[in-house]
Every structure is written in structure tokens, then in C-alpha cells.
Scaffold this active site. Structure first.
Site, PDB file in Angstrom:
ATOM      1  NE  ARG A  43      -4.213  -1.800   0.575  1.00 17.24           N
ATOM      2  CZ  ARG A  43      -5.131  -1.887   1.541  1.00 17.24           C
ATOM      3  NH1 ARG A  43      -5.156  -0.989   2.506  1.00 17.24           N
ATOM      4  NH2 ARG A  43      -6.010  -2.864   1.519  1.00 17.24           N
ATOM      5  CG  ASP A 151     -14.081   6.173   5.144  1.00 17.55           C
ATOM      6  OD1 ASP A 151     -14.777   5.147   5.114  1.00 17.55           O
ATOM      7  OD2 ASP A 151     -12.833   6.141   5.175  1.00 17.55           O
TER       8      ASP A 151
END
Length: 281
Positions: A43, A151
Site C-alpha cells: 500500500r 470516513d
């Protein structure tokens, strides 16, 4: 250096992994297990390339001196955003058949409904909620209906706010809902769809860290927080669910993910369905 390290583009030591996962946990509450090391590497590799770095040690040093500027990029990279329209469909069936009719009766005095999608990812969950609400509460009924969608990842919040999806992302949406709630792209936008402006208009997308201060006061009639608590340890789950109970209206509903439970987490809720809970009063 191990053979694995030699094969990797960037050197990634135990100390690097330990520093990064500690930082993630401190700021988000997400517990990064030992088996997530490869995920963290993959990532963040793109971020190291963009910064022109060759080792994770450089990135860790950069975070130490530029934490305020870089922390958002770190968090956006390591958070998981797997989602789809009408995921775990029994929740939306319960919302439409049971929860909304109940709210139309209970809230008839002030004609107001508030729902929170906590961990909204790229918007599929709040838009699914909005479709159910629009079907149950037509505009002519003149109700004040709003959905808050939040979020931790600022990138997915922006994607949700835009409401544009590739056509294969909306497989869970019926043809009837497709015609009513989506606009198909043409020309350069072929293969894309956009959520209808009326539907987007009842949702407010905001970045929010669930473990920090909440600017909203509530009360919310319904909270969806699905497949979020699995990343937290038990004490963090307990604190979060207690805060949900405090911001929910009396007898308010909490929907959680299929692999989550409130057993050993909270006594503030009673089960009213499969991963559906109602606040006790």
C-alpha cells in the site's frame, strides 16, 4: 539482508513496520496485525516512489518530521475500502420494511429523520440507504431527511461526494433503481454512471476519525457502522459503541457488519435481527 528483502524494491525492516503500525494505531485505533506486513508494504510502495525514496526508513524519518502533512496520506494508504451497493442486503430490507415505517410513525411530530453512515468508503452504503429512503418517503410527503456519510480516508470521501461509478460497480442495483437513481454517461463518459442529483442532495460527505471529537450533536435515528469495528481492539470497540449509544435517539438502531458482534462489547443494545441492534432505554 534476507532473500525477500533483496527481491523487494524498497528495504522494509522490522523497525520500519513497527513504527508505521504503531503510528496507525495511535491515530486511528486500527490494530495492524503481524500478518498485515505485506499489505503495508504494497500500500505504501507507491507513496515512496512519489517521494523519490529507496527505503522505508526514509519514509519513517519523513513522517517524524512531517507528521502533520503526511499522516493523511499514510492513513489513506493503509485503510481498507471494500464495499458495494446493497452489501449485506438484509440490512436494507429491514431499513425499508421495518425501520422507516416505524420512524414515519414515531417522528410524525417533527417530520425529521437523521441517519449516519460511519465508515462510508466510496459512498455505496449511504447511496443505498438514500435509495431506500426515497422509495419509502416520496418528496410530496415533505419530510426533512438527511444522511451523514463519514470516513477516515479523505480520498474515498471525495469519491463518494462525486457519486460517479464504473458501470460494473453497480451490479447490486436493480434495473428499476438504475433507471430512477442513476444517469448513464455518454461520449467520453461512456461506461460510467452518476448518482442522480436529488439523491446526492440528501447526503453530506465529511472526513471523520471515529476516535477523535465528533462535531455533530445528533441525535441520529439510525447508525450504520459495518465492517469497521473489526479493525479495533475490544476496549476501543467498547468506547466507540458507548459513543454511538449516546448520540442515538431513544430506541435508535445500529447496524453492524456480518463478522462483528456486540457480545462482550456493550449492554446498551438489544438484538432485533441479524447484526441489527436497538438502543435500550
Amino acid at each position: 539482508m534476507s532473500e525477500e528483502q533483496k527481491q523487494r524494491e524498497f528495504e522494509f525492516t522490522d523497525a520500519d513496520f513497527g513504527f508505521l503500525r504503531t503510528l496507525v494505531t495511535e491515530h486511528t485505533g486500527i490494530v495492524v496485525a503481524d500478518n498485515k506486513r505485506d499489505m503495508i508494504y504494497s500500500r505504501l510502495a507507491r507513496r515512496l516512489r512519489s517521494l523519490g525514496m529507496t527505503r522505508f526508513a526514509e519514509y519513517c524519518a519523513y513522517l517524524r518530521t512531517h507528521e502533520r502533512e503526511e499522516l493523511t496520506n499514510l492513513i489513506n494508504a493503509v485503510t481498507t475500502n471494500l464495499t458495494s451497493f446493497f452489501r449485506e442486503p438484509h440490512h436494507f430490507e429491514h431499513l425499508g420494511r421495518t425501520a422507516v415505517p416505524h420512524l414515519l410513525h414515531e417522528n410524525a411530530g417533527h417530520r425529521r429523520i437523521r441517519i449516519w453512515s460511519a465508515g462510508c468508503s466510496t459512498g455505496e452504503e449511504p447511496y443505498s440507504i438514500a435509495m431506500v429512503l426515497e422509495e419509502q418517503i416520496p418528496p410530496w410527503m415533505d419530510w426533512d431527511v438527511k444522511i451523514l456519510a463519514t470516513d477516515l480516508d479523505t480520498n474515498v470521501v471525495e469519491a463518494g461526494r462525486n457519486g460517479v461509478y464504473e458501470h460494473d460497480r453497480i451490479r447490486g442495483v436493480s434495473e428499476e433503481r438504475m433507471k430512477r437513481f442513476f444517469q448513464r454517461g455518454r461520449g467520453a463518459q461512456e461506461g460510467l454512471v452518476r448518482v442522480d442529483p436529488e439523491l446526492r442532495g440528501i447526503i453530506g460527505f465529511k472526513p471523520l476519525n471515529l476516535l477523535k471529537d465528533w462535531p455533530m450533536k445528533g441525535p441520529f435515528d439510525v447508525i450504520f457502522c459495518r465492517n469497521v469495528m473489526i479493525y479495533f481492539d475490544k476496549p476501543t470497540q467498547q468506547r466507540l459503541v458507548e459513543r454511538f449509544a449516546q448520540i442515538l435517539a431513544p430506541r435508535g438502531l445500529l447496524y453492524i457488519g456480518h463478522s462483528e458482534t456486540l457480545n462482550g462489547v456493550s449492554e446498551r443494545f438489544e438484538s432485533v435481527g441479524n447484526t441489527i441492534f436497538r438502543r435500550r432505554d
